[in-house]
Design a protein around this motif. Structure first.
Motif, PDB file in Angstrom:
ATOM      1  N   TYR A   1      10.126 -25.391   1.997  1.00 54.82           N
ATOM      2  CA  TYR A   1      11.501 -25.826   2.212  1.00 54.82           C
ATOM      3  C   TYR A   1      12.431 -24.630   2.072  1.00 54.82           C
ATOM      4  N   LEU A   2      13.575 -24.708   2.745  1.00 49.73           N
ATOM      5  CA  LEU A   2      14.507 -23.588   2.769  1.00 49.73           C
ATOM      6  C   LEU A   2      15.903 -24.071   3.149  1.00 49.73           C
ATOM      7  N   PRO A   3      16.935 -23.251   2.890  1.00 50.60           N
ATOM      8  CA  PRO A   3      18.302 -23.642   3.248  1.00 50.60           C
ATOM      9  C   PRO A   3      18.436 -23.862   4.751  1.00 50.60           C
ATOM     10  N   ILE A   4      19.242 -24.826   5.128  1.00 52.69           N
ATOM     11  CA  ILE A   4      19.366 -25.200   6.535  1.00 52.69           C
ATOM     12  C   ILE A   4      19.857 -24.045   7.399  1.00 52.69           C
ATOM     13  N   GLU A   5      20.664 -23.149   6.844  1.00 54.36           N
ATOM     14  CA  GLU A   5      21.190 -22.039   7.642  1.00 54.36           C
ATOM     15  C   GLU A   5      20.118 -21.019   8.012  1.00 54.36           C
ATOM     16  N   HIS A   6      18.956 -21.090   7.387  1.00 52.08           N
ATOM     17  CA  HIS A   6      17.844 -20.203   7.731  1.00 52.08           C
ATOM     18  C   HIS A   6      16.655 -20.977   8.296  1.00 52.08           C
ATOM     19  N   SER A   7      16.861 -22.243   8.568  1.00 53.37           N
ATOM     20  CA  SER A   7      15.765 -23.103   8.996  1.00 53.37           C
ATOM     21  C   SER A   7      15.369 -22.856  10.452  1.00 53.37           C
ATOM     22  N   PRO A   8      14.072 -22.986  10.768  1.00 50.38           N
ATOM     23  CA  PRO A   8      13.611 -22.890  12.157  1.00 50.38           C
ATOM     24  C   PRO A   8      13.680 -24.223  12.890  1.00 50.38           C
ATOM     25  N   ILE A   9      14.253 -25.233  12.251  1.00 48.97           N
ATOM     26  CA  ILE A   9      14.330 -26.568  12.834  1.00 48.97           C
ATOM     27  C   ILE A   9      15.669 -26.742  13.544  1.00 48.97           C
ATOM     28  N   ASP A  10      15.657 -27.443  14.685  1.00 49.23           N
ATOM     29  CA  ASP A  10      16.847 -27.598  15.525  1.00 49.23           C
ATOM     30  C   ASP A  10      17.779 -28.689  14.997  1.00 49.23           C
ATOM     31  N   VAL A  11      18.304 -28.458  13.807  1.00 50.93           N
ATOM     32  CA  VAL A  11      19.192 -29.422  13.168  1.00 50.93           C
ATOM     33  C   VAL A  11      20.371 -28.681  12.548  1.00 50.93           C
ATOM     34  N   VAL A  12      21.528 -29.332  12.563  1.00 49.08           N
ATOM     35  CA  VAL A  12      22.771 -28.732  12.084  1.00 49.08           C
ATOM     36  C   VAL A  12      23.253 -29.479  10.846  1.00 49.08           C
ATOM     37  N   GLY A  13      23.757 -28.737   9.867  1.00 53.76           N
ATOM     38  CA  GLY A  13      24.304 -29.335   8.660  1.00 53.76           C
ATOM     39  C   GLY A  13      24.731 -28.247   7.691  1.00 53.76           C
ATOM     40  N   GLN A  14      25.310 -28.658   6.580  1.00 47.52           N
ATOM     41  CA  GLN A  14      25.752 -27.709   5.562  1.00 47.52           C
ATOM     42  C   GLN A  14      25.311 -28.188   4.187  1.00 47.52           C
ATOM     43  N   ASP A  15      25.022 -27.225   3.314  1.00 48.05           N
ATOM     44  CA  ASP A  15      24.633 -27.512   1.928  1.00 48.05           C
ATOM     45  C   ASP A  15      23.412 -28.425   1.858  1.00 48.05           C
ATOM     46  N   LEU A  16      22.472 -28.200   2.754  1.00 48.67           N
ATOM     47  CA  LEU A  16      21.268 -29.023   2.816  1.00 48.67           C
ATOM     48  C   LEU A  16      20.012 -28.145   2.796  1.00 48.67           C
ATOM     49  N   THR A  17      18.934 -28.720   2.313  1.00 47.94           N
ATOM     50  CA  THR A  17      17.622 -28.074   2.314  1.00 47.94           C
ATOM     51  C   THR A  17      16.746 -28.761   3.355  1.00 47.94           C
ATOM     52  N   VAL A  18      16.033 -27.968   4.150  1.00 44.33           N
ATOM     53  CA  VAL A  18      15.157 -28.508   5.192  1.00 44.33           C
ATOM     54  C   VAL A  18      13.695 -28.352   4.777  1.00 44.33           C
ATOM     55  N   ILE A  19      12.926 -29.412   4.974  1.00 51.43           N
ATOM     56  CA  ILE A  19      11.476 -29.368   4.776  1.00 51.43           C
ATOM     57  C   ILE A  19      10.823 -29.356   6.154  1.00 51.43           C
ATOM     58  N   PRO A  20      10.407 -28.185   6.670  1.00 46.52           N
ATOM     59  CA  PRO A  20       9.782 -28.146   8.000  1.00 46.52           C
ATOM     60  C   PRO A  20       8.440 -28.863   8.054  1.00 46.52           C
ATOM     61  N   CYS A  21       7.674 -28.797   6.955  1.00 41.39           N
ATOM     62  CA  CYS A  21       6.380 -29.476   7.005  1.00 41.39           C
ATOM     63  C   CYS A  21       5.846 -29.784   5.612  1.00 41.39           C
ATOM     64  N   LEU A  22       5.131 -30.881   5.566  1.00 42.61           N
ATOM     65  CA  LEU A  22       4.397 -31.332   4.389  1.00 42.61           C
ATOM     66  C   LEU A  22       2.971 -31.589   4.845  1.00 42.61           C
ATOM     67  N   VAL A  23       2.013 -31.023   4.138  1.00 43.09           N
ATOM     68  CA  VAL A  23       0.607 -31.171   4.510  1.00 43.09           C
ATOM     69  C   VAL A  23      -0.198 -31.592   3.289  1.00 43.09           C
TER      70      VAL A  23
ATOM     71  N   TRP B   1       7.101 -20.490  12.378  1.00 38.44           N
ATOM     72  CA  TRP B   1       6.803 -21.422  11.282  1.00 38.44           C
ATOM     73  C   TRP B   1       5.617 -22.317  11.616  1.00 38.44           C
ATOM     74  N   CYS B   2       5.315 -22.469  12.912  1.00 37.66           N
ATOM     75  CA  CYS B   2       4.191 -23.312  13.320  1.00 37.66           C
ATOM     76  C   CYS B   2       3.066 -22.430  13.859  1.00 37.66           C
ATOM     77  N   LYS B   3       1.911 -22.532  13.249  1.00 37.99           N
ATOM     78  CA  LYS B   3       0.791 -21.689  13.650  1.00 37.99           C
ATOM     79  C   LYS B   3       0.374 -21.939  15.092  1.00 37.99           C
ATOM     80  N   THR B   4       0.433 -23.202  15.533  1.00 31.70           N
ATOM     81  CA  THR B   4       0.038 -23.488  16.908  1.00 31.70           C
ATOM     82  C   THR B   4       1.003 -22.858  17.908  1.00 31.70           C
ATOM     83  N   SER B   5       2.280 -22.732  17.533  1.00 33.38           N
ATOM     84  CA  SER B   5       3.247 -22.087  18.417  1.00 33.38           C
ATOM     85  C   SER B   5       2.963 -20.594  18.534  1.00 33.38           C
TER      86      SER B   5
END
Length: 256
Positions: free
Chosen positions: A65-87, A183-187
């Protein structure tokens, strides 16, 4: 039964996380894991954190997980944490729930909520129904792609970026637009295969790459992974096979 332990992401378990769920050890997958590992390490100074679940000495799952402003996910927001993947590689033993709880506890100290990109499907990867059972609610969606979130404090809900892709033709050539991320190995694997196949066609193919791991690129185009052949999207649901890439190029060449 061995007790479960949650440990921080560290040099000890970085390659396990970088390898993701791919157990096969060959040159292609090992190289991709190394690329992903370098990317993970580079983002640690920008707030990337992670947890790894262990049974005894064996890792059985992870979350990052990481701050949304550094996230590789195509989502917009502020003061949020993004979880790109859980395995979790062992099902039904609470590893996923424990990892989510550990991430939430950590994220509460630095943000006002958590964002999770999920999918309305029965596949194991990031199913929306699983996170909804843990209290996450829908903030936005595009078809089966769902943005879920859980707020810890007052904050505006996140939303999916708008796409900004326009095909630019090149006379006499097949233009391949490759949007990929680290962030995605398959990519990572897909991008390398596309490069190799495009070289086979020499001047008949023009490859344009967009590294969506770079937040500025992601925000400009609103695409974190895609593959276009003369403007037509093609997605295999996993890393593109070389034969499939060749087939798409051949079809595009036939109508130039």
């Amino acid at each position: 039964m061995e007790a479960m332990e949650i440990r921080d992401l560290s040099s000890e378990n970085l390659f396990y996380v970088a390898r993701c769920t791919h157990e096969k050890e060959d040159e292609e997958t090992t190289w991709a894991a190394q690329v992903r590992g370098v990317w993970l390490t580079s983002l640690m100074v920008k707030g990337l954190r992670g947890k790894v679940a262990y049974k005894g000495d064996n890792p059985v799952g992870f979350i990052q997980y990481l701050p949304i402003e550094h996230s590789p996910i195509d989502v917009v927001g502020q003061d949020l944490t993004v979880i790109p993947c859980l395995v979790s590689t062992v099902k039904g033993q609470g590893h996923g729930r424990a990892l989510i709880q550990a991430a939430e506890e950590d994220a509460r100290r630095t943000s006002r909520g958590i964002v999770i990109p999920a999918f309305d499907h029965d596949f194991w990867f990031m199913p929306a129904s699983y996170f909804q059972r843990l209290g996450y609610q829908e903030a936005d969606r595009q078809k089966t792609y769902v943005i879920l979130w859980k707020a810890f404090a007052p904050v505006d809900p996140p939303f999916i970026m708008g796409r900004n892709y326009q095909f630019v033709s090149e006379p006499g050539k097949v233009v391949v637009d490759l949007f990929w991320n680290r962030w995605c190995k398959t990519s990572i694997i897909e991008a390398q295969r596309v490069r190799g196949v495009c070289v086979e066609y020499g001047d008949h193919v023009l490859l344009k790459e967009y590294d969506a791991s770079q937040r500025a690129t992601l925000e400009r185009y609103g695409i974190n992974r895609a593959l276009f052949f003369n403007g037509k999207s093609r997605f295999w649901g996993h890393e593109a096979p070389k034969e499939g890439i060749r087939e798409e190029i051949e079809k595009a060449l036939a109508i130039i």
